[in-house]
Design an enzyme around this catalytic site. Structure first.
Site, PDB file in Angstrom:
ATOM      1  N   HIS A 207       2.700   5.956  -0.679  1.00  0.00           N
ATOM      2  CA  HIS A 207       2.070   5.426   0.271  1.00  0.00           C
ATOM      3  C   HIS A 207       3.232   4.099  -0.031  1.00  0.00           C
ATOM      4  O   HIS A 207       3.600   3.566  -0.580  1.00  0.00           O
ATOM      5  CB  HIS A 207       1.314   4.891  -0.313  1.00  0.00           C
TER       6      HIS A 207
ATOM      7  N   ARG B  49      -6.110  -9.375   5.697  1.00  0.00           N
ATOM      8  CA  ARG B  49      -5.497  -8.689   6.832  1.00  0.00           C
ATOM      9  C   ARG B  49      -5.121  -9.281   7.805  1.00  0.00           C
ATOM     10  O   ARG B  49      -4.373  -8.642   8.636  1.00  0.00           O
ATOM     11  CB  ARG B  49      -6.716  -7.181   6.506  1.00  0.00           C
TER      12      ARG B  49
ATOM     13  N   HIS C  76      -7.177   6.956   9.020  1.00  0.00           N
ATOM     14  CA  HIS C  76      -6.324   5.743   8.109  1.00  0.00           C
ATOM     15  C   HIS C  76      -7.553   5.564   7.440  1.00  0.00           C
ATOM     16  O   HIS C  76      -7.132   5.318   6.108  1.00  0.00           O
ATOM     17  CB  HIS C  76      -6.945   4.631   8.744  1.00  0.00           C
TER      18      HIS C  76
ATOM     19  N   HIS D 243      -6.541   6.185   3.055  1.00  0.00           N
ATOM     20  CA  HIS D 243      -7.083   4.828   2.096  1.00  0.00           C
ATOM     21  C   HIS D 243      -8.670   5.459   2.030  1.00  0.00           C
ATOM     22  O   HIS D 243      -9.727   5.991   2.656  1.00  0.00           O
ATOM     23  CB  HIS D 243      -6.896   3.849   2.931  1.00  0.00           C
TER      24      HIS D 243
ATOM     25  N   HIS E 217      -4.997   4.769  -3.382  1.00  0.00           N
ATOM     26  CA  HIS E 217      -6.030   4.038  -3.946  1.00  0.00           C
ATOM     27  C   HIS E 217      -7.202   4.408  -4.682  1.00  0.00           C
ATOM     28  O   HIS E 217      -7.541   4.676  -5.928  1.00  0.00           O
ATOM     29  CB  HIS E 217      -6.247   3.100  -3.748  1.00  0.00           C
TER      30      HIS E 217
ATOM     31  N   ASP F 297       2.720   0.943  -1.042  1.00  0.00           N
ATOM     32  CA  ASP F 297       2.103  -0.037   0.103  1.00  0.00           C
ATOM     33  C   ASP F 297       2.661  -1.071   0.752  1.00  0.00           C
ATOM     34  O   ASP F 297       3.379  -0.149   1.430  1.00  0.00           O
ATOM     35  CB  ASP F 297       0.589   0.434  -0.678  1.00  0.00           C
TER      36      ASP F 297
END
Length: 460
Positions: free
Chosen positions: A63, A89, A215, A240, A277, A328
């Protein structure tokens, strides 16, 4: 000074090597067309062999968001209110807003050589930056994917490209935000992207795989999720899920279920799937996920950096769950640190030691390495290991490193993971080509110089 192998049929000799059935001594490998052509154990070295002390199979990185390598360290200033994944973010959205395809290639190329230098030989690129800076579509729907493919070709890393389907800003089909415009597709435009990216990858890379990546549950509708599952066929499917507590709360408000429970109840989750995750699961979810055969995609460095939480390993592994490791956000790229922090997170959570070793007397580093190798390979749609017919993706260790002195077998992996770190990696071969020597990628200087020019513009 090691002897140089013949150009026509490279040959390597290792005093010890980790094979699918365990450690072997005096292993001689020849390579043809990027694959292991012959493998002998208890062999004598030939004069033309390049000789090394120890070989491991290269690890899959399941990932990655390669472009985020460029913002490493840029979100470490405290804001006016509580910082979290969601404030991080916002920084990421501002950073990505200015990037061109050439910028993406330059940043991804650096990320990929750093992966190779730390022992990752294939990457699962979860790629959601699809459109131009104003959100307009490129004439070629795979323009941005092409930048990722070019970076993989330039660096030499193996690529499982995971073009991301992203349609909504939140659960219940909330309209996308303006700063998400570069990510957004409908099903028809995504199908065109998937087709174009598949053709380009096949024409450019020797063993590329292209998968499907909704996503997250908040970014796709249930109907779209079903269509994507059908579109995938036998491709890998990555999503995710349950990364942050805010996501769990929003999913409960929308559906009355937690994210992993909702997904398992409403999608045909099977061994093609990687649930990235899956941090915030209760015991019943962890057990059900393990029984589905899906791989947990764990990214301990990023999960720590973002304050996400710690994966519930105990119930998941007790039910036979499989996991792999990813870098990630690429805030730090280091396969050994991902393994070390995975174990240390469990130690801090449970106040114990050697919690990811499979049984008494087992090597913790060895068992994590084996799990990451098998789970990562499953998630990325490949077969890995040092065996005849498989890609020649190998890592040699620097047995002169103090933390590897006097070690053998899994003791070397324990020394690598918990002491030497990436400084213990000497050479890396990918698809039969030696890309890393003395811990440094052969194109490092050129790639770093270009990266610096790009970052000076993006951060200026």
């Amino acid at each position: 000074m090691p002897n140089r192998p013949s150009a026509a049929r490279p040959s390597l000799f290792f005093e010890q090597a980790l094979l699918p059935d365990g450690w072997a001594r005096n292993v001689r490998i020849t390579i043809a067309a990027g694959r292991i052509a012959t493998l002998e154990t208890n062999a004598a070295p030939a004069p033309e062999d390049e000789r090394h002390g120890c070989a491991l199979p290269g690890l899959p990185n399941l990932h990655s968001h390669a472009f985020q390598r460029g913002m490493a360290g840029l979100a470490e200033t405290r804001g006016p209110t509580g910082d979290s994944f969601w404030t991080w973010r916002d920084v990421m959205y501002r950073f990505v807003a200015r990037m061109t395809p050439d910028d993406v290639q330059a940043i991804a190329a650096l990320a990929y050589i750093e992966m190779l230098e730390s022992g990752f030989t294939r990457v699962g690129e979860f790629h959601y930056l699809h459109h131009d800076r104003d959100g307009e579509r490129f004439a070629n729907p795979a323009e941005m994917s092409g930048a990722i493919i070019a970076a993989a070709a330039e660096s030499g890393i193996g690529l499982t490209l995971l073009p991301v389907f992203y349609a909504y800003a939140g659960f219940g089909a909330q309209p996308p935000r303006p700063d998400q415009a570069r990510f957004i597709h409908d099903i028809d435009s995504y199908a065109r992207l998937l087709s174009s990216a598949t053709d380009l990858a096949a024409a450019t890379l020797p063993d590329a795989i292209v998968g499907v990546a909704p996503h997250s549950l908040r970014a796709v509708s249930p109907e779209q999720l079903g269509l994507l599952n059908g579109m995938a066929k036998d491709r890998p499917i990555h999503i995710h899920i349950a990364e942050q507590t805010g996501e769990v709360e929003a999913c409960l408000a929308w559906s009355g279920q937690r994210p992993v429970a909702w997904l398992l109840d409403h999608a045909e989750v099977d061994p093609r799937w990687c649930l990235v995750h899956a941090t915030h699961m209760i015991g019943a979810e962890a057990t059900a996920m393990a029984r589905s055969g899906a791989v947990a995609g764990l990214c301990p460095i990023t999960e720590a950096n973002l304050g996400d939480g710690i994966f519930p390993a105990a119930p998941f592994l007790a039910a036979g769950g499989r996991y792999g490791l990813g870098s990630d956000s690429n805030v730090m790229i280091d396969a050994t640190e991902e393994m070390r922090l995975l174990e240390y997170g469990q130690r801090l959570s449970h106040r114990g030691r050697n919690l990811l070793a499979n049984d008494a007397g087992r090597s913790t580093g060895g068992d994590i390495y084996a799990a990451a190798l098998a789970g990562g390979a499953q998630a990325l749609g490949v077969t890995t290991g040092l065996a005849v017919g498989l890609p020649a993706d190998l890592v040699s260790l620097d047995l002169g490193h103090p933390s590897l002195a006097g070690r053998s077998g899994n003791g070397l992996i324990d020394g690598l993971v918990f002491a030497a770190g990436r400084a213990g990696v000497d050479c890396v071969w990918r698809h039969g080509t030696k890309l890393v020597s003395g811990g440094r990628h052969r194109a490092r200087a050129t790639i770093i110089a270009r990266y610096r020019r790009v970052l000076e513009t993006l951060c200026g």
